[in-house]
Write an enzyme that holds these catalytic residues in place. Structure first.
Site, PDB file in Angstrom:
ATOM      1  N   SER A  74       0.800  -1.227   0.000  1.00  0.00           N
ATOM      2  CA  SER A  74       0.000   0.000   0.000  1.00  0.00           C
ATOM      3  C   SER A  74       0.831   1.275   0.000  1.00  0.00           C
ATOM      4  CB  SER A  74      -0.947   0.023   1.204  1.00  0.00           C
ATOM      5  OG  SER A  74      -0.238   0.192   2.413  1.00  0.00           O
ATOM      6  N   SER A 219      -4.690   0.548  -1.771  1.00  0.00           N
ATOM      7  CA  SER A 219      -4.540   0.989  -0.394  1.00  0.00           C
ATOM      8  C   SER A 219      -5.909   1.124   0.266  1.00  0.00           C
ATOM      9  CB  SER A 219      -3.801   2.335  -0.336  1.00  0.00           C
ATOM     10  OG  SER A 219      -3.768   2.830   0.983  1.00  0.00           O
TER      11      SER A 219
END
Length: 266
Positions: A74, A219
Site C-alpha cells: 500500500s 490501499s
C-alpha cells in the site's frame, strides 16, 4: 504486537519487583546468616540479570523508536514489502505502552508525514499511511487527483514503474511525483483506469487526520473506511523515518536488498 508489548511490560515490572523485594528483605537476611550471593534463589538470579535489559528495551521501544515490518504494497513505491522500518515514538508526544495514552504533548503530524497508527476499525493492528489531510482541511479525490481545500495537487509524471519481487504486480503503473504543499513524494496510479474507486469529498474534524497510501489503487485508507473516514489523533503510534533492513522470508532467504539499508523515509 499488543500482546508482545503487554508481555514486555509485565516481565519488566515482575523481574524488577522480584529483584527489589529480594534486595530490601531477603538478601539482608541471607547476609546476616552468613549466606553467599550465589546462594540466592534462581528466580532472583534471573530477575537480576534480565531486569536491566528488559527495562532498556521497554524504554527505547515505548519512548524513542520502535521497529515495524511492511507487510503490504500500500505504500509503494516508497516502502516495499519486506522493509523493516523505525518509527519515532516521541515526534507526536510521549505515550504509555499498551494503552497508548499520551502523557506529554511534543508535536503534531505535518502534512506528508508517514505515520504508523491503529486504524479505528481494527484497533488491535498497526497500519502505515501518509497524512494528507489535517484538522479542518477539506479533502477531495476525483479521478486520479487529490484536492486540498479546493486546490488540485500538482503531479509530475516520472515514467513507468518497474517492480521487483512481490512488488512486480505494480509493474506498468504510472510513477508520479505528488507535490503536496511543502512536501513532495512519489506515488503510483493507473492513470488509464476508468472510474477509479475512492472518490469523494471529506472535511477533517478537529483531532483527526485523513491518511492515504502512496499506492493509490491498492490501499485501504481513509477513502474507504466506512465507520469513520478519519484517523483519531489518539490512535497514532509515531512517525516512520528510516528503513534499516529489507528482506523477505526466514533469515532473508527470499530476497535481500542492501541498497535500502539506511534509506530515509520521505
Amino acid at each position: 504486537m499488543k500482546w508482545f508489548e503487554l508481555g514486555l511490560v509485565v516481565l519488566t515490572f515482575a523481574t524488577g519487583l522480584i529483584w527489589l523485594v529480594d534486595r530490601l528483605f531477603f538478601a539482608r537476611r541471607r547476609a546476616a546468616e552468613g549466606g553467599l550471593l550465589d546462594e540466592e534463589p534462581v528466580i532472583v538470579d534471573y530477575s537480576r540479570a534480565f531486569f536491566p535489559v528488559l527495562a532498556v528495551v521497554l524504554v527505547l521501544r515505548s519512548f524513542v523508536a520502535e521497529p515495524y515490518k511492511i507487510p503490504s504494497s500500500s505504500m509503494m513505491p516508497n516502502l516495499l514489502i519486506g522493509d523493516f522500518i523505525l518509527v519515532n515514538k516521541f515526534s507526536y508526544g510521549l505515550r504509555l505502552p499498551v494503552n497508548n495514552h499520551k502523557f506529554l504533548a511534543l508535536g503534531e503530524p505535518d502534512r506528508g508525514d508517514v505515520v504508523v497508527f491503529k486504524p479505528p476499525h481494527a484497533p488491535d493492528q498497526n497500519w502505515i499511511k501518509r497524512v494528507v489531510g489535517l484538522p479542518g482541511d477539506r479533502i477531495g479525490f476525483h479521478g486520479d487527483t487529490l484536492y486540498i481545500n479546493g486546490e488540485a495537487v500538482q503531479y509530475e509524471k516520472l515514467g513507468e514503474f518497474v517492480g521487483t519481487g512481490r512488488g512486480a504486480e505494480m509493474t506498468g503503473a504510472s510513477l508520479l511525483l505528488e507535490k503536496l504543499p511543502g512536501r513532495e513524494h512519489q506515488v503510483l496510479e493507473w492513470l488509464d483506469r476508468a472510474n477509479p474507486a475512492g472518490q469523494g469529498e471529506w472535511t477533517v474534524p478537529a483531532g483527526h487526520y485523513f491518511v492515504m497510501g502512496d499506492n493509490r489503487d491498492n490501499s485501504e485508507d481513509s477513502r474507504f473506511w466506512t465507520q469513520t473516514h478519519f484517523l483519531p489523533e489518539e490512535h497514532l503510534r509515531g512517525r516512520a523515518f528510516l528503513i534499516w533492513l529489507n528482506c523477505e522470508g526466514w533469515f532473508c532467504k527470499g530476497s535481500f536488498d542492501p541498497s535500502r539499508i539506511g534509506t530515509k523515509i520521505k
